[in-house]
Design a protein around this motif. Structure first.
Motif, short mmCIF file in Angstrom:
data_model
loop_
_atom_site.label_atom_id
_atom_site.label_comp_id
_atom_site.label_asym_id
_atom_site.label_seq_id
_atom_site.Cartn_x
_atom_site.Cartn_y
_atom_site.Cartn_z
N ASN A 1 2.16 3.06 -6.81
CA ASN A 1 3.68 2.46 -6.36
C ASN A 1 3.71 1.88 -8.13
O ASN A 1 4.08 1.36 -8.70
CB ASN A 1 3.33 1.14 -5.58
N LEU B 1 6.46 11.43 -4.56
CA LEU B 1 4.46 10.96 -4.38
C LEU B 1 3.86 13.15 -4.22
O LEU B 1 3.61 13.18 -2.97
CB LEU B 1 3.91 10.54 -2.53
N ASP C 1 3.59 2.55 4.18
CA ASP C 1 2.59 1.21 4.08
C ASP C 1 2.73 1.13 2.53
O ASP C 1 1.74 1.96 1.95
CB ASP C 1 1.04 0.72 4.40
N ASN D 1 -0.62 0.82 -3.83
CA ASN D 1 -0.10 1.81 -3.37
C ASN D 1 0.55 2.05 -2.50
O ASN D 1 0.88 1.32 -1.39
CB ASN D 1 -1.46 2.93 -3.25
N ASN E 1 -0.68 13.14 6.15
CA ASN E 1 -0.72 11.79 5.46
C ASN E 1 -0.21 12.30 3.96
O ASN E 1 -0.90 13.21 2.99
CB ASN E 1 -2.41 11.27 5.42
N TRP F 1 1.54 4.52 0.75
CA TRP F 1 0.53 5.71 2.15
C TRP F 1 1.78 5.87 2.96
O TRP F 1 1.72 5.05 3.68
CB TRP F 1 -0.79 4.71 2.12
N THR G 1 2.41 8.03 6.75
CA THR G 1 1.97 8.78 8.05
C THR G 1 2.11 9.35 8.45
O THR G 1 3.32 8.41 9.01
CB THR G 1 0.55 7.97 8.92
N LEU H 1 -0.59 9.89 0.09
CA LEU H 1 -1.53 8.74 -0.78
C LEU H 1 -0.70 8.88 -2.55
O LEU H 1 -0.73 9.72 -2.16
CB LEU H 1 -2.56 8.35 -0.73
#
Length: 123
Positions: free
Chosen positions: A108, A34, A77, A82, A103, A84, A86, A105
């Motif tokens: 997927n 990512l 998550d 996606n 963070n 995500w 944290t 994002l």
């Protein structure tokens, strides 16, 4: 349902400014990148390790501070579209704890199943 993993080790590469949190006894299947945050995924689709490139810049910390990590956690998550993440990190600096967060994002693109996962490390 939230799936939790406790990572037991981390390695910080001072020269390359990358950190790797790991320690799972699961078998590796694949990785998802990512944009410089790399998730290692086990055969049962659990996040088993996290590597963060350019970590001092991402967390706005001096490279020397990353030698004194006291706590790290990541909540991941995963939806159909996606991933995500944290992240929270605490480092010891001049006998005080400094807390930082980040963070991220990403898509997927490897079709991980929908889930909520958590990784934590206490030093």
């Amino acid at each position: 349902m939230r799936q939790e993993s406790l990572v037991t080790k981390y390695d910080y590469d001072f020269e390359n400014d990358s950190i790797f949190f790991y320690g799972s006894d699961k078998k590796y299947k694949t990785s998802a990148d990512l944009d410089g945050i790399i998730l290692d995924i086990s055969e049962d689709d659990h996040i088993m390790a996290i590597e963060i490139l350019d970590v001092s810049k991402r967390f706005n910390l001096a490279k020397e501070d990353l030698r004194n990590i006291r706590y790290f956690e990541a909540a991941i998550d995963i939806s159909q579209e996606n991933i995500w993440i944290t992240m929270k990190m605490s480092v010891s600096k001049r006998n005080k704890l400094v807390d930082k967060g980040l963070n991220a994002l990403g898509l997927n693109s490897i079709n991980l199943p929908v889930s909520n996962q958590e990784i934590a490390l206490n030093c």
